[in-house]
Every structure is written in structure tokens, then in C-alpha cells.
Design an enzyme around this catalytic site. Structure first.
Site, short mmCIF file in Angstrom:
data_model
loop_
_atom_site.label_atom_id
_atom_site.label_comp_id
_atom_site.label_asym_id
_atom_site.label_seq_id
_atom_site.Cartn_x
_atom_site.Cartn_y
_atom_site.Cartn_z
N VAL A 52 -26.91 -9.58 29.58
CA VAL A 52 -28.27 -9.91 29.98
C VAL A 52 -28.34 -11.35 30.50
CG1 VAL A 52 -30.67 -10.15 29.19
CG2 VAL A 52 -29.25 -8.25 28.34
N CYS A 53 -27.59 -12.24 29.87
CA CYS A 53 -27.66 -13.68 30.20
C CYS A 53 -27.43 -14.00 31.68
CB CYS A 53 -26.70 -14.47 29.31
SG CYS A 53 -27.05 -14.29 27.55
N PRO A 54 -26.40 -13.45 32.33
CA PRO A 54 -26.22 -13.81 33.74
C PRO A 54 -27.36 -13.31 34.63
CG PRO A 54 -24.64 -12.13 33.12
CD PRO A 54 -25.32 -12.58 31.86
#
Length: 190
Positions: A52-54
Site C-alpha cells: 500500500v505504501c508505494p
């Protein structure tokens, strides 16, 4: 957790310069005194090399010029170190193209500076957004040029944020006026 109206105290994190992909000149200490006169949009994410972070980092970075136009510095970071961030940028095609600050926030306790007899800490510790495993929650802080927190949102680890909403809120805060629900960026005030 620190919230609206609280002032950032002394802190130190390792910044990874916008676009940096290698070398020791890629890093710079970021403190509460960095970026004088600027608003700060501080976006914590849980871990590097995740899923999810990128998506969030890339989506925020697509708006970096909009944040810059509002005299705001966009900074995304986690509790992973600066070398991990460089490695992640080099191994992720979309992250290679980003042009905003990243930061490594590894200090989990107060550290006293013997030179000026003052303490400092990392941001996540100071702001109170570490979960029980020491991982930063998905927290977003909008901080004014005097280092006073003007907006906070915190999501659980599994749920990504809306960078457009962060920009909308920053834009509204900077008007100094009353802003109606769902006011668009640059829209009318009350």
C-alpha cells in the site's frame, strides 16, 4: 498522540533528498528548524518494501508541485533507515521517479544533546503514532510555518489515504477563512 494546536518539539530524522538514488550526499538531517517559513505535510507510512505504501507515496508525489505552490514541503517517511529507502527507490520503477523528500525516523527515545543541553527525539515517538510493534501508523500531519499542528489524520495499516484530500485541507487552512464542507482547492470561502 499530539493533535491540533500542539507544537513540534525538537526532533531529528534523516532526510533522503528529492530524487536521490545513491550516495552519502543523498542524506540530510531534518529537524524542527528545517524549511523555515514553510508549511510541512508529514506523511508517515508503516514500512518500506510493502504494497500500500508505494501507492500513497507515488500519489502524494504527483501533487508535489501543488504542495510547493502552497509553500509546503511534502515529506513521506517510516521507521526504516535511509539506506532502505534508497534501495526501495532503486528497486521500484514508480518510486525512482519521485521528487519529494523521504525521511527515516529511527529514534525511539529521547536523546540529550550535551552541546546545548536539550533533548530531541524522532517524530513518530514525539507524535505518539507508533503501534505496539514500533511501526508508524498511516498518519498525516499538516504543520504551519511556526511548527504548530493544524491537521491530523490517522489510518490503520491496511487503508491508504487520499493525497487530494490532504491538498484540499492544506489549501483551506491557508485561506484563514471559514471553509464549507467539500470546498474544492481554490474554492470560495464563507
Amino acid at each position: 498522540m499530539k493533535t491540533i494546536g500542539y507544537k513540534l518539539q525538537q526532533f531529528s530524522v534523516t532526510g533522503v533528498k528529492p530524487g536521490a538514488l545513491s550516495g552519502d550526499d543523498s542524506f540530510q538531517e531534518i529537524t524542527e528548524k528545517s524549511f523555515p517559513g514553510k508549511w510541512k505535510v508529514i506523511v508517515f507510512y508503516p514500512k518500506d518494501f510493502t504494497f500500500v505504501c508505494p501507492t500513497e507515496i507515488v500519489a502524494y508525489d504527483k501533487l508535489v508541485n501543488d504542495f510547493n505552490d502552497r509553500d509546503a514541503v511534502l515529506m513521506t517517511g517510516s521507521t526504516d533507515n535511509e539506506f532502505c529507502k534508497i534501495a526501495w527507490r532503486n528497486n521500484h520503477e514508480d518510486l525512482k521517479k519521485t521528487n519529494s523528500w523521504m525521511f527515516a525516523d529511527q529514534i525511539r527515545e529521547w536523546i540529550w544533546d550535551l552541546d546545548d543541553e536539550s533533548g530531541r527525539t524522532g517524530l513518530a515517538t514525539q507524535l505518539g503514532i507508533l503501534n505496539k510493534d514500533g511501526v508508524a501508523l498511516r498518519a498525516t500531519f499538516i504543520v504551519d510555518p511556526e511548527n504548530v499542528i493544524q491537521h491530523v489524520t490517522v489510518n490503520n495499516l491496511d487503508v491508504g489515504r487520499s493525497p487530494e484530500e490532504t491538498l484540499r485541507i492544506l489549501d483551506a487552512l491557508q485561506t484563514g477563512e471559514l471553509c464549507a464542507c467539500n470546498r474544492t482547492v481554490g474554492g470560495e470561502t464563507l
